[in-house]
Design a protein around this motif. Structure first.
Motif, PDB file in Angstrom:
ATOM      1  N   TRP A   6       0.991  -1.176  -0.070  1.00  0.00           N
ATOM      2  CA  TRP A   6       0.003   0.000   0.021  1.00  0.00           C
ATOM      3  C   TRP A   6       0.869   1.168   0.161  1.00  0.00           C
ATOM      4  CZ3 TRP A   6      -5.566  -0.409   0.806  1.00  0.00           C
ATOM      5  CH2 TRP A   6      -6.038  -1.677   1.037  1.00  0.00           C
ATOM      6  N   CYS A   7       0.316   1.920  -0.852  1.00  0.00           N
ATOM      7  CA  CYS A   7       1.116   3.500  -0.657  1.00  0.00           C
ATOM      8  C   CYS A   7       0.146   4.497  -0.372  1.00  0.00           C
ATOM      9  CB  CYS A   7       1.743   3.740  -2.243  1.00  0.00           C
ATOM     10  SG  CYS A   7       2.597   5.434  -2.390  1.00  0.00           S
ATOM     11  N   LEU A   8       0.445   5.353   0.386  1.00  0.00           N
ATOM     12  CA  LEU A   8      -0.444   6.564   0.901  1.00  0.00           C
ATOM     13  C   LEU A   8       0.099   7.868   0.540  1.00  0.00           C
ATOM     14  CD1 LEU A   8      -0.228   4.142   3.437  1.00  0.00           C
ATOM     15  CD2 LEU A   8      -2.338   5.030   3.795  1.00  0.00           C
ATOM     16  N   ASP A   9      -0.804   8.617  -0.224  1.00  0.00           N
ATOM     17  CA  ASP A   9      -0.282   9.933  -0.579  1.00  0.00           C
ATOM     18  C   ASP A   9      -1.401  10.838  -0.364  1.00  0.00           C
ATOM     19  OD1 ASP A   9       2.433  11.164  -1.879  1.00  0.00           O
ATOM     20  OD2 ASP A   9       0.580  12.345  -2.362  1.00  0.00           O
ATOM     21  N   VAL A  10      -1.207  12.161   0.128  1.00  0.00           N
ATOM     22  CA  VAL A  10      -2.360  12.957   0.349  1.00  0.00           C
ATOM     23  C   VAL A  10      -2.656  13.930  -0.823  1.00  0.00           C
ATOM     24  CG1 VAL A  10      -2.222  13.001   2.894  1.00  0.00           C
ATOM     25  CG2 VAL A  10      -1.027  14.636   1.514  1.00  0.00           C
ATOM     26  N   GLY A  11      -1.783  13.615  -1.816  1.00  0.00           N
ATOM     27  CA  GLY A  11      -1.998  14.406  -3.093  1.00  0.00           C
ATOM     28  C   GLY A  11      -3.588  14.624  -3.616  1.00  0.00           C
ATOM     29  N   HIS A  12      -3.971  15.691  -3.853  1.00  0.00           N
ATOM     30  CA  HIS A  12      -5.333  15.972  -4.336  1.00  0.00           C
ATOM     31  C   HIS A  12      -5.548  17.049  -5.315  1.00  0.00           C
ATOM     32  CE1 HIS A  12      -4.202  18.582  -0.726  1.00  0.00           C
ATOM     33  NE2 HIS A  12      -4.916  19.772  -1.649  1.00  0.00           N
ATOM     34  N   ASN A  13      -4.673  17.370  -6.198  1.00  0.00           N
ATOM     35  CA  ASN A  13      -4.576  18.194  -7.402  1.00  0.00           C
ATOM     36  C   ASN A  13      -3.878  17.532  -8.510  1.00  0.00           C
ATOM     37  OD1 ASN A  13      -2.035  19.083  -6.806  1.00  0.00           O
ATOM     38  ND2 ASN A  13      -2.943  20.284  -5.387  1.00  0.00           N
ATOM     39  N   PRO A  14      -4.194  17.924  -9.746  1.00  0.00           N
ATOM     40  CA  PRO A  14      -3.345  17.308 -10.841  1.00  0.00           C
ATOM     41  C   PRO A  14      -2.029  17.374 -10.886  1.00  0.00           C
ATOM     42  CG  PRO A  14      -5.343  18.522 -11.656  1.00  0.00           C
ATOM     43  CD  PRO A  14      -5.101  18.868 -10.232  1.00  0.00           C
TER      44      PRO A  14
ATOM     45  N   ALA B 259       0.018  17.440  -8.094  1.00  0.00           N
ATOM     46  CA  ALA B 259       0.512  16.251  -7.384  1.00  0.00           C
ATOM     47  C   ALA B 259       0.259  14.974  -7.630  1.00  0.00           C
ATOM     48  CB  ALA B 259      -0.229  16.515  -5.707  1.00  0.00           C
ATOM     49  N   ALA B 260      -0.801  14.570  -8.541  1.00  0.00           N
ATOM     50  CA  ALA B 260      -1.278  13.434  -9.038  1.00  0.00           C
ATOM     51  C   ALA B 260      -0.148  12.935 -10.178  1.00  0.00           C
ATOM     52  CB  ALA B 260      -2.504  13.254  -9.519  1.00  0.00           C
ATOM     53  N   ALA B 261       0.440  14.121 -10.971  1.00  0.00           N
ATOM     54  CA  ALA B 261       1.401  13.892 -12.050  1.00  0.00           C
ATOM     55  C   ALA B 261       2.653  13.281 -11.318  1.00  0.00           C
ATOM     56  CB  ALA B 261       1.714  15.172 -12.681  1.00  0.00           C
ATOM     57  N   TYR B 262       3.141  14.000 -10.155  1.00  0.00           N
ATOM     58  CA  TYR B 262       4.458  13.458  -9.634  1.00  0.00           C
ATOM     59  C   TYR B 262       4.276  11.872  -9.065  1.00  0.00           C
ATOM     60  CZ  TYR B 262       7.663  12.823  -5.929  1.00  0.00           C
ATOM     61  OH  TYR B 262       8.886  12.399  -5.212  1.00  0.00           O
ATOM     62  N   LEU B 263       3.013  11.561  -8.420  1.00  0.00           N
ATOM     63  CA  LEU B 263       2.641  10.378  -8.009  1.00  0.00           C
ATOM     64  C   LEU B 263       2.808   9.429  -9.099  1.00  0.00           C
ATOM     65  CD1 LEU B 263      -0.402  10.695  -5.687  1.00  0.00           C
ATOM     66  CD2 LEU B 263       1.897  10.078  -5.011  1.00  0.00           C
ATOM     67  N   ALA B 264       2.336   9.716 -10.417  1.00  0.00           N
ATOM     68  CA  ALA B 264       2.207   8.993 -11.389  1.00  0.00           C
ATOM     69  C   ALA B 264       3.569   8.482 -12.108  1.00  0.00           C
ATOM     70  CB  ALA B 264       1.269   9.616 -12.636  1.00  0.00           C
ATOM     71  N   ALA B 265       4.493   9.690 -11.855  1.00  0.00           N
ATOM     72  CA  ALA B 265       5.781   9.575 -12.288  1.00  0.00           C
ATOM     73  C   ALA B 265       6.638   8.876 -11.482  1.00  0.00           C
ATOM     74  CB  ALA B 265       6.506  10.788 -12.432  1.00  0.00           C
ATOM     75  N   ARG B 266       6.285   8.757 -10.069  1.00  0.00           N
ATOM     76  CA  ARG B 266       7.134   7.876  -9.202  1.00  0.00           C
ATOM     77  C   ARG B 266       6.494   6.436  -9.415  1.00  0.00           C
ATOM     78  NH1 ARG B 266      10.419   9.897  -4.980  1.00  0.00           N
ATOM     79  NH2 ARG B 266      10.972   7.883  -4.848  1.00  0.00           N
ATOM     80  N   LEU B 267       5.229   6.128  -9.557  1.00  0.00           N
ATOM     81  CA  LEU B 267       4.894   4.872  -9.493  1.00  0.00           C
ATOM     82  C   LEU B 267       5.179   4.057 -10.894  1.00  0.00           C
ATOM     83  CD1 LEU B 267       1.103   5.328  -8.258  1.00  0.00           C
ATOM     84  CD2 LEU B 267       3.126   4.069  -7.144  1.00  0.00           C
ATOM     85  N   ALA B 268       5.341   4.968 -11.981  1.00  0.00           N
ATOM     86  CA  ALA B 268       5.884   4.486 -13.306  1.00  0.00           C
ATOM     87  C   ALA B 268       7.089   3.847 -13.210  1.00  0.00           C
ATOM     88  CB  ALA B 268       5.771   5.478 -14.265  1.00  0.00           C
ATOM     89  N   GLU B 269       7.974   4.306 -12.134  1.00  0.00           N
ATOM     90  CA  GLU B 269       9.489   3.810 -11.930  1.00  0.00           C
ATOM     91  C   GLU B 269       9.298   2.292 -11.316  1.00  0.00           C
ATOM     92  OE1 GLU B 269      11.089   6.578  -9.485  1.00  0.00           O
ATOM     93  OE2 GLU B 269      11.137   8.291 -11.010  1.00  0.00           O
TER      94      GLU B 269
END
Length: 425
Positions: free
Chosen positions: A301-309, A311-321
């Motif tokens: 499980w990965c938890l992140d409080v990101g709630h706007n595009p 922040a979501a783009a950063y999350l997507a980039a990290r998960l894509a790794e």
């Protein structure tokens, strides 16, 4: 005053009721009470760094705190909101403030606001003044203050920082800050002070931030121009300048698991606050820094409080790794408030998400799981479940996950907090 609450919970309930609206931007009322508290008579700490921005504030504060402590400084940090306990908002030397410290602060603020003509304060304003009062009583070597919303009119801005940081500027809180990035940038830049260092922690800030800095005569230090980060085989390196303008270089720095732009910004801010950076201390701090709810992994499980595009783009980039095992799936457990850009968040995350579990968030800005699921389907995503709360959604997923699957819990502080609370109960 005999009617003062005796417990932290009672104080928080009182503060939630005492002002007609939850957010009431403006400094006049806060400044009046701050003067009554004596917060204008001298610095609250030897060094004060204030951090504003749309995203990246929390991670920058966490790394500043870790770096300060690694250099032997006594520290205080004030952040918001909290995940599970109000005490998370105020920390001394890396430890959450105890109830007694918070209660004493609330009592001092209450006495001050009623001393003469009564001044009405919001929950956030009263909490901010209580934290500043508690910090001033300790007068640590380093105080790090996170802006709650905006900057210019935020309660934190009653304190003049020695160094001001603007991390990023993106659309969020449109009801209060609007949707014009130049206007939002001017609000964030409201924490800058004439003749003092301004650390601009993004290569993509609106022109208005630079205009405000230069118009004030702030001493501007911009990511990518005056300081930078560089990837290397040994980790990453930082180049910046100290307060006298001398060039600085730190090599073989570890990945803190948080955005490297924010790590570089924290290093530059600390150097400008007059701290002589020690390479060993910096490596130790960055290797050990943690921040709940920001790329926080617990098993699969990965938890992140990101709630706007943004922040979501950063999350997507990290998960894509991360490479998933064959036939493994990555789910998003998503709960978002009604005034957030759900479509933008979903579209940013879509390339790294295989299935969506939507959860209802309640309250005055509620958004139902059904409404969120409609947004996901509109973006072409597969909704696998709709649940009445993030906690129920986490339970539903936990019973169905394969060992190699991953789950991203995101969309709101409330979403992450509810899942964490469920795991603790």
């Amino acid at each position: 005053m005999s009617d003062m609450p005796s417990t932290l919970d009672a104080w928080l309930e009182r503060l939630e009721r005492q002002h007609p609206v939850s957010i009431d931007l403006g400094l006049e009322r806060v400044a009046r009470v701050a003067r009554r508290l004596g917060l204008d008579t001298g610095p609250i700490a030897e060094r004060v760094i204030t951090v504003a921005g749309t995203n990246g504030k929390g991670s920058t504060v966490a790394m500043l705190e870790a770096l300060g402590r690694a250099h032997g400084l006594s520290t205080a940090s004030y952040t918001s909101p909290h995940l599970l306990r109000y005490n998370e908002r105020l920390r001394f030397d890396g430890e959450e403030a105890d109830d007694a410290t918070l209660i004493a602060g609330f009592a001092a603020v209450e006495a001050a606001r009623l001393d003469g003509e009564a001044v009405s304060l919001t929950y956030f304003e009263a909490g901010t003044l209580a934290a500043l009062w508690a910090i001033a009583r300790r007068r640590p070597e380093l105080a790090i203050l996170e802006v709650g919303l905006g900057g210019r009119l935020d309660a934190v801005n009653v304190i003049d920082p020695d160094v001001a940081v603007v991390t990023t500027v993106a659309q969020d809180h449109a009801a209060f800050l609007g949707d014009d990035l130049e206007g939002i940038g001017r609000e964030k830049a409201g924490i800058l002070r004439a003749g003092r260092p301004a650390v601009l922690g993004s290569t993509d800030l609106p022109a208005s931030v630079v205009e405000v800095a230069d118009g004030l005569g702030a001493v501007r230090h911009t990511l990518g121009e005056d300081y930078r980060r560089e990837l290397s085989a040994e980790g990453w390196a930082w180049r910046g300048r100290d307060a006298a303008g001398a060039a600085l270089h730190l090599a073989a720095l570890p990945d803190p698991g948080l955005p490297l732009d924010n790590a570089a910004t924290a290093l530059q801010a600390l150097a400008l606050a007059g701290v002589t950076l020690d390479a060993v201390a910096c490596r130790r701090a960055l290797a050990g820094v943690t921040l709940a709810g920001r790329m926080q992994w617990r098993g699969q499980w990965c938890l992140d409080v990101g709630h706007n595009p943004h922040a979501a783009a950063y999350l997507a980039a990290r998960l894509a790794e991360r490479t998933l095992a064959p036939r493994a799936r990555r789910y998003a457990l998503l709960g978002m408030l009604g005034d957030k850009d759900a479509e933008g968040v979903v579209r940013a995350l879509a390339p790294v998400i295989d299935g969506w579990v939507c959860a209802t968030l309640e309250g005055e800005r509620a958004r139902t799981a059904a409404a969120l699921a409609e947004v996901v389907r509109g973006a072409g995503g597969e909704v696998v479940a709709e649940l009445d709360s993030p906690r129920l959604a986490a339970d539903w997923l936990a019973a169905r996950l394969d060992e190699a699957d991953e789950v991203l819990v995101c969309g709101s502080f409330f979403t992450v907090a509810d899942v964490l609370a469920g795991w603790q109960s």
